[in-house]
Design an enzyme around this catalytic site. Structure first.
Site, mmCIF file in Angstrom:
data_model
loop_
_atom_site.group_PDB
_atom_site.id
_atom_site.type_symbol
_atom_site.label_atom_id
_atom_site.label_comp_id
_atom_site.label_asym_id
_atom_site.label_seq_id
_atom_site.Cartn_x
_atom_site.Cartn_y
_atom_site.Cartn_z
ATOM 1 C CG ASP A 1 -7.527 -43.942 -17.406
ATOM 2 O OD1 ASP A 1 -7.708 -44.424 -18.531
ATOM 3 O OD2 ASP A 1 -8.047 -44.413 -16.385
ATOM 4 C CB SER B 1 -10.759 -50.027 -15.401
ATOM 5 O OG SER B 1 -9.499 -50.390 -15.830
ATOM 6 C CG HIS C 1 -9.996 -46.946 -19.611
ATOM 7 N ND1 HIS C 1 -9.168 -46.472 -18.628
ATOM 8 C CD2 HIS C 1 -10.393 -48.170 -19.213
ATOM 9 C CE1 HIS C 1 -9.062 -47.398 -17.679
ATOM 10 N NE2 HIS C 1 -9.798 -48.432 -18.013
#
Ligand SMILES: *[C@@H]1O[C@H](CO)[C@@H](O)[C@H](O)[C@H]1NC(C)=O
Ligand SMILES: *[C@@H]1O[C@H](CO)[C@@H](O)[C@H](O)[C@H]1NC(C)=O
Ligand SMILES: *[C@@H]1O[C@H](CO)[C@@H](O)[C@H](O)[C@H]1NC(C)=O
Ligand SMILES: *[C@@H]1O[C@H](CO)[C@@H](O)[C@H](O)[C@H]1NC(C)=O
Ligand SMILES: *[C@@H]1O[C@H](CO)[C@@H](O)[C@H](O)[C@H]1NC(C)=O
Ligand SMILES: *[C@@H]1O[C@H](CO)[C@@H](O)[C@H](O)[C@H]1NC(C)=O
Ligand SMILES: *[C@@H]1O[C@H](CO)[C@@H](O)[C@H](O)[C@H]1NC(C)=O
Ligand SMILES: *[C@@H]1O[C@H](CO)[C@@H](O)[C@H](O)[C@H]1NC(C)=O
Ligand SMILES: *[C@@H]1O[C@H](CO)[C@@H](O)[C@H](O)[C@H]1NC(C)=O
Ligand SMILES: *[C@@H]1O[C@H](CO)[C@@H](O)[C@H](O)[C@H]1NC(C)=O
Ligand SMILES: *[C@@H]1O[C@H](CO)[C@@H](O)[C@H](O)[C@H]1NC(C)=O
Ligand SMILES: *[C@@H]1O[C@H](CO)[C@@H](O)[C@H](O)[C@H]1NC(C)=O
Length: 840
Positions: A179, A617, A254
């Site tokens: 990620d 996600s 994220h």
């Protein structure tokens, strides 16, 4: 703005950074990154396969063909017959490209035996002609595709107690995240759990990079590994060290969000813009986190870096890999499965790693799925029902709904509304055409605004990050406004606004129609001087209810419009695969989770400790965490057994007991919905409690995946090129993989498939029931069976077409045990041809 994760990057790509599959091939001078696979098998081939221990199957049907595993000449740590594999790769490059310029970026040796190299197209051709080299493919780009979710999934009463409570839930299991990195200082990743110290996971051997922005001490017993992979990005000249950080540090947000969703510590208070929204916990709060950063704020990521990250994670010994990333485009070639990422993940599955991937945010159209392979567990996004509703009551007694995590105006008083465009500072630049967006306090007049509600416009510039809610709120505060009302600029059609935190009373009207109602009322309440047309009185008033209190809907779970849909496209001509995708849906909408202190992905959550994000996600790490709970309870489960436990126990209904719905349009999604099909939700919505006690499981061996790949027309050379293995004569079609679903793209007259279940619970007697798809008849045998603990049972399912139809239809098979286990098998048939009709 609380945008759908991934959409942002599409915007960036449209602005010109477009690195795809076919770049620069016509120009011999332009170098590009290629991923090169050698013929000799990678290290992972050597490793023993994980299989669920059961008694041997005495049967007529499927043979349990487990070939003797090959021994690779490459060790887990990169030794090749006593030599350094990386130097061996160097020597091949030196020999092939004698005296030429090239740059090797990575040597891969565990999941793939090969390397990533920056060369010109003629050099790539030279490499492909070399005896030791099997395959040369162009690198490609990828993108990043909860305080309340533990309760919604029933963890405190259900799954956590089965794992020994949240104090130990998932302990010992290491989840690897490919990620955007992590913020190691976040309390969600602290190992300071007094009285209950974290153990050291013995099977994990990863390391932590130490750099200036990821200093020594960043890792601990919770965050056990952290590295970054950026070579491919750097060679393209788009890596920006001040934004992207050449370290595991998360400059986006994220990666911090997804890691905490899966395995963040339990009981961390979520305080955003001064308001306490409850306490957060990961799904497996005692699991360990290992970070393999390969995605970046500025540009997304590249396959060469992602493969390096996956290869390292597997070598280090992670148990689960969570991928909230998808390719930017469907991989070209004979079938979607044959790309370096999916091939590396196949090897990862072989060594027992459960791989979870986001389905993609390209729904709701059919075949929009971006995660293809049957060995990967693909997760779509569903709403889980927590709503932060806000509204504004106008002086004419009309109430309008909107969004915004904002306090309300005081005690039901009405406040005068003043639009920014009617409150310009005399001396200010009236030529600023964006003055209505309230970004600059100096262009507005405090005397007019003070004590009133300021009306600002929410334009496409907010979506693009050129204007922000935060700045408008600062403006309002500076000018002593009571609060802010945002109306939607007509150009922002179809954009789904998510709640954003607001420190002062505020609301965003999220529909163009509602915005019109507000402006009509406002404009018609203005008094003007008849001669000068100057405004003499602002007559409109309103109060804002505020939106910091959550309310809970019962019409959930519900598949979100953006969640990518099946059927799974198999090849570049968009033929359908006999593989069900997505596998499952999980909470992915409006998810609170940890946010990086220098995460710049969302201007609205800049500097906050937590952020609310939406997307597949966010759904994938929920499942990664639940998989850790299953792995803790059943350490010998293969990846496919974990996937089976999650799938067969998923629920099909919403909280009202009605069929789960799926949104089918981008605009007004709640008015465009119908019952979810397996192509929307896979097996259904994940049920954590039930997944820890699945009763029966369906297991798929690595060799079966190989036989499946070999069954694809013309795939033999590609299989050889990617895996170093030759196809044998025995092949199996996708519909014959022992998956807990049956998907038949073309039902030609009739089809019989078999499934083998294993009982991992006590002795039980099962009754078999089914609903046939429209236009087909179905029979499953036996209709009832006794299965002792540890035994297997073969089920034979035969299906006849009874009507010709190119329309997809769905059915289901249920196994109902007398000890309470229920197993669901979704069935999808995409087209049917009856007897005596020719196949068109
Ligand atoms: C491109 O390559 C050709 C031949 O290889 C060479 O003559 C030419 O100078 C190169 N052009 C550039 C811009 O490098
Ligand atoms: C290992 O090396 C031997 C001798 O070079 C070769 O015959 C064999 O195929 C190699 N094994 C694998 C799995 O590549
Ligand atoms: C092989 O050599 C490279 C440098 O050439 C080094 O970075 C790597 O650690 C070595 N691998 C092993 C297994 O020693
Ligand atoms: C397999 O690799 C060889 C050598 O790189 C190449 O010539 C061939 O086209 C590849 N086959 C396929 C089907 O991609
Ligand atoms: C890198 O990012 C910084 C911070 O956002 C920015 O100021 C700078 O212009 C960027 N550099 C390049 C080359 O884009
Ligand atoms: C305002 O509207 C509500 C509900 O829409 C209604 O019950 C109430 O009577 C209205 N009040 C006035 C003053 O019109
Ligand atoms: C409303 O709030 C104001 C200031 O916040 C306060 O002075 C006033 O007493 C309040 N009125 C009522 C009816 O509570
Ligand atoms: C109006 O603009 C001037 C010059 O930009 C600035 O100095 C002044 O503070 C502004 N007045 C208000 C009330 O914002
Ligand atoms: C989840 O599974 C448990 C245990 O089988 C069951 O009691 C519960 O009703 C299920 N929840 C849903 C929403 O289906
Ligand atoms: C399918 O058709 C065959 C031949 O007509 C028949 O024997 C069989 O029972 C049928 N099966 C089902 C499930 O209808
Ligand atoms: C389970 O079934 C097996 C085989 O029928 C039997 O031998 C065994 O005693 C049973 N176990 C229990 C606990 O009933
Ligand atoms: C279907 O085919 C069979 C065998 O080919 C034939 O006997 C039968 O008459 C055909 N039925 C129809 C309706 O064409």
């Amino acid at each position: 703005m609380g945008r759908i994760d991934g959409v942002h990057l599409v915007v960036v790509l449209c602005l010109g950074i477009s690195v795809g599959w076919v770049c620069c091939q016509d120009n011999d001078n332009v170098t590009a990154v290629y991923i090169v696979t050698l013929k000799e098998a990678p290290g992972a081939v050597y490793n023993a396969e994980f299989v669920v221990k059961t008694k041997p199957l005495k049967q007529d049907g499927k043979v349990n063909r487990l070939d003797k595993p090959l021994a690779s000449n490459i060790s887990r740590r990169g030794w090749y017959n006593g030599h350094n594999i990386s130097r061996y790769h160097d020597s091949i490059l030196r020999e092939v490209l004698k005296g030429e310029n090239y740059l090797k970026l990575y040597s891969y040796h565990y999941l793939i035996n090969g390397f990533a190299v920056l060369v010109t197209p003629p050099q790539a051709v030279k490499l492909s002609q070399r005896r030791e080299i099997a395959n040369v493919v162009l690198d490609f780009s990828v993108r990043t595709a909860t305080t309340y979710t533990p309760q919604f999934l029933g963890l405190p009463q259900g799954a956590w107690p089965k794992n020994g409570g949240f104090e130990t839930a998932g302990e010992g299991v290491v989840i690897g995240f490919v990620d955007t990195g992590i913020d190691p200082k976040h309390p969600s990743f602290s190992d300071d759990s007094s009285g209950n110290p974290y153990p050291i996971p013995k099977h994990f051997s990863g390391i932590c990079e130490i750099t200036r922005d990821f200093p020594s001490g960043s890792c601990n017993r919770k965050l056990v590994g952290a590295r970054h992979f950026a070579a491919s990005a750097i060679t393209r000249g788009i890596f920006n060290a001040s934004k992207d950080y050449a370290s595991p540090s998360d400059g986006d947000g994220h990666g911090t969000h997804t890691a905490a969703t899966a395995a963040g510590n339990h009981g961390i208070p979520v305080i955003v813009a001064g308001h306490h929204y409850g306490d957060a916990s990961g799904m497996a709060p005692r699991s360990h986190i290992a970070v393999y950063k390969a995605l970046y704020k500025s540009f997304g990521g590249f396959a060469a870096d992602v493969v390096a990250a996956i290869d390292q994670a597997a070598q280090d010994g992670v148990d689960i890999i969570s991928l909230s990333i998808t390719p930017n485009r469907r991989p070209p070639g004979i079938a979607t499965y044959f790309n370096p990422i999916d091939m590396a993940l196949l090897a990862a599955v072989k060594v027992g790693i459960f791989v979870v991937q986001a389905a993609g945010n390209t729904g709701p159209s059919a075949k929009s799925i971006s995660s293809f392979s049957p060995w990967i567990f693909t997760v779509g996004a569903a709403a889980h029902g927590r709503v932060y509703s806000n509204s504004i009551l106008l002086g004419n007694n009309i109430s309008i709904p909107g969004v915004g995590l904002a306090p309300g105006t005081k005690n039901a008083s009405m406040y005068t509304m003043v639009s920014a465009v009617h409150a310009l500072n005399d001396t200010a630049a009236v030529d600023n055409m964006y003055v209505g967006e309230c970004q600059d306090p100096n262009s507005l007049n405090r005397d007019i605004i003070q004590g009133n509600l300021l009306i600002c416009s929410y334009s496409i510039r907010f979506v693009l990050g050129m204007s922000s809610i935060k700045q408008a709120l600062t403006t309002a505060k500076n000018l002593s406004a009571v609060g802010v009302v945002f109306y939607l600029d007509p150009f922002v059609i179809g954009y789904q606004l998510n709640p954003v935190p607001m420190a002062i009373p505020g609301i965003i009207l999220s529909s163009p129609d509602d915005s019109k109602i507000l402006l009509q009322y406002y404009n018609s309440s203005l008094s003007r001087d008849v001669i000068t047309q100057k405004i003499t009185k602002f007559g409109a008033a309103a109060s804002i209810s505020g939106g910091v209190k959550a309310t809970f809907s019962n019409s959930v779970p519900k598949v979100m419009y953006y969640s990518a849909r099946g059927p799974d496209p198999e090849d570049k001509f968009l033929d359908n695969a006999d593989i069900l995708k997505p596998n499952l849906v999980a909470p992915g909408n409006l998810i609170w989770s940890a946010w990086s202190s220098h995460g710049t992905d969302s201007s609205e959550f800049l500097g906050e400790n937590f952020a609310m994000m939406s997307g597949t996600s966010m759904a994938a790490p929920h499942v990664a965490g639940l998989a850790a709970l299953i792995k803790k309870k059943f350490p010998s489960f293969s990846p496919s057994a974990i996937g089976s436990a999650l799938s067969t126990t998923a629920s099909l209904n919403d909280k009202n007991g009605q069929l789960m719905m799926a949104q089918r349009a981008y605009s007004n999604p709640d008015l465009n919905q119908s019952p979810a099909t397996p192509f929307d939700m896979g097996s259904g919505f994940v049920n954590a409690t039930a997944a820890l006690d699945p009763g029966l499981i369906f297991d798929v061996a690595y060799d079966d995946y190989m036989s499946f790949l070999c069954s694809i027309n013309g795939s033999s050379p590609v299989v050889l090129n990617f895996t170093g293995m030759s196809c044998k004569t025995s092949t199996i079609n996708g519909a014959d993989l022992n998956l807990p679903s049956i998907t038949i793209a073309k039902l030609n007259q009739s089809r019989t498939v078999q499934r083998t279940v294993m009982n991992i619970a006590r002795n039980e007697t099962y009754r078999v029931g089914w609903t046939a798809p429209l236009g087909a008849s179905l029979k499953a045998e036996p209709m009832q069976f006794f299965i002792a603990s540890g035994e297997r049972q073969v089920l034979t399912i035969s299906i006849n077409a009874t009507a010709n139809s190119p329309v997809v239809t769905f059915g289901k098979i249920g196994l109902f045990g007398d000890k309470g286990h229920t197993i669901h098998i979704p069935l999808s048939i995409i087209s049917k041809n009856c007897y005596n009709t020719t196949n068109t």
